[in-house]
Design an enzyme around this catalytic site. Sequence first.
Site, PDB file in Angstrom:
ATOM      1  N   GLU A  27      65.240 -12.235  30.660  1.00 19.71           N
ATOM      2  CA  GLU A  27      64.901 -11.562  31.913  1.00 19.71           C
ATOM      3  C   GLU A  27      64.432 -10.132  31.659  1.00 19.71           C
ATOM      4  O   GLU A  27      64.570  -9.606  30.552  1.00 19.71           O
ATOM      5  CB  GLU A  27      66.114 -11.556  32.841  1.00 19.71           C
ATOM      6  CG  GLU A  27      67.311 -10.845  32.253  1.00 19.71           C
ATOM      7  CD  GLU A  27      68.249 -10.267  33.289  1.00 19.71           C
ATOM      8  OE1 GLU A  27      67.851  -9.272  33.919  1.00 19.71           O
ATOM      9  OE2 GLU A  27      69.365 -10.791  33.451  1.00 19.71           O
ATOM     10  N   LYS A 162      79.453 -11.746  36.724  1.00 17.86           N
ATOM     11  CA  LYS A 162      79.972 -10.381  36.645  1.00 17.86           C
ATOM     12  C   LYS A 162      81.274 -10.290  37.442  1.00 17.86           C
ATOM     13  O   LYS A 162      81.375 -10.813  38.546  1.00 17.86           O
ATOM     14  CB  LYS A 162      78.934  -9.399  37.188  1.00 17.86           C
ATOM     15  CG  LYS A 162      77.653  -9.383  36.358  1.00 17.86           C
ATOM     16  CD  LYS A 162      76.650  -8.391  36.903  1.00 17.86           C
ATOM     17  CE  LYS A 162      75.383  -8.372  36.066  1.00 17.86           C
ATOM     18  NZ  LYS A 162      74.447  -9.453  36.397  1.00 17.86           N
TER      19      LYS A 162
END
Length: 306
Positions: A27, A162
């Site tokens: 990414e 996360k």
Amino acid sequence: MDLKKYLSVSPEVQEAIAAGKPVVALESTIISHGMPYPQNVETALNVEKIIREAGAIPATIAIIKGKITVGLSPEEIEYLGKKGLNVIKASRRDLPVLLARGEDGATTVTTTMIGAALAGVKVFATGGIGGVHRGAETTMDISADLEELAQTPVMVICAGAKSILDLGLTLEYLETKGVPVIGYQTEELPAFYTRTSGFKVDYRMDTPKEIADAFRVKLDMGLVGGMLVTNPIPEEYSMDPEYINKNIADAIEEANQLGIKGKETTPFLLDKIQKLTGGDSLKSNIQLVFNNARLGAAVAAELVKG
């Protein structure tokens, strides 16, 4: 449908796919929004180097001047790194507008998956995925990453979701969408900065071959969606759960006080946590990305064996 108008795949990536070589997508949000210049560019180039050393071809993805570009050049990585936060963080909803306007965009997990799928890349290594935010039962703040995993046939290798998120609800959402959550050499979902979360993955797999075999079956059967492979941060870079969770709680409280919402939430929280931990969280972030790149290359190599 003429995809060539909107898609640019580097000759190296095209040749690798045509020759049946392993390719790993990467990414670009980590370059523009993940860390400051020049550390962002150094990290991106190091991730590519790690993938090459492991015998695969890296394909960093971004939107450059209105084209989904698969396989950035070092100059394009430098360009994105210098532009930094001025680059739009592009999710699925942003693609039509950015492409129509000929603008730049840094790809999130969602848009990297889209670009990888369009180019024929099956494996994508990243840091962590987005998920269900804390309090989402009232805010409806759920990352588009989860919807993309439900519909796009790309394997995502990460260090878990996360830990600023609601990990239990994130797993429930993935289960509803039929996305297999695999733990690489672990039965417990890693939580990005830490190796443990208290939540179980669906299946433990101990070799890249096992992971590749399961994903190949998914593709062969035409089952929609991707697969999530969670790879714990190396022990020596793992942070103390109590310490990092306290910093996360403090960062979330400040975000709430400031009224920060939507796609600004994650960059704000990660930046705040980095400051609260004196930069330790950033060091951990970089190392877990390197670790995922190595596994990505190994799984991609097994996948092309067929």
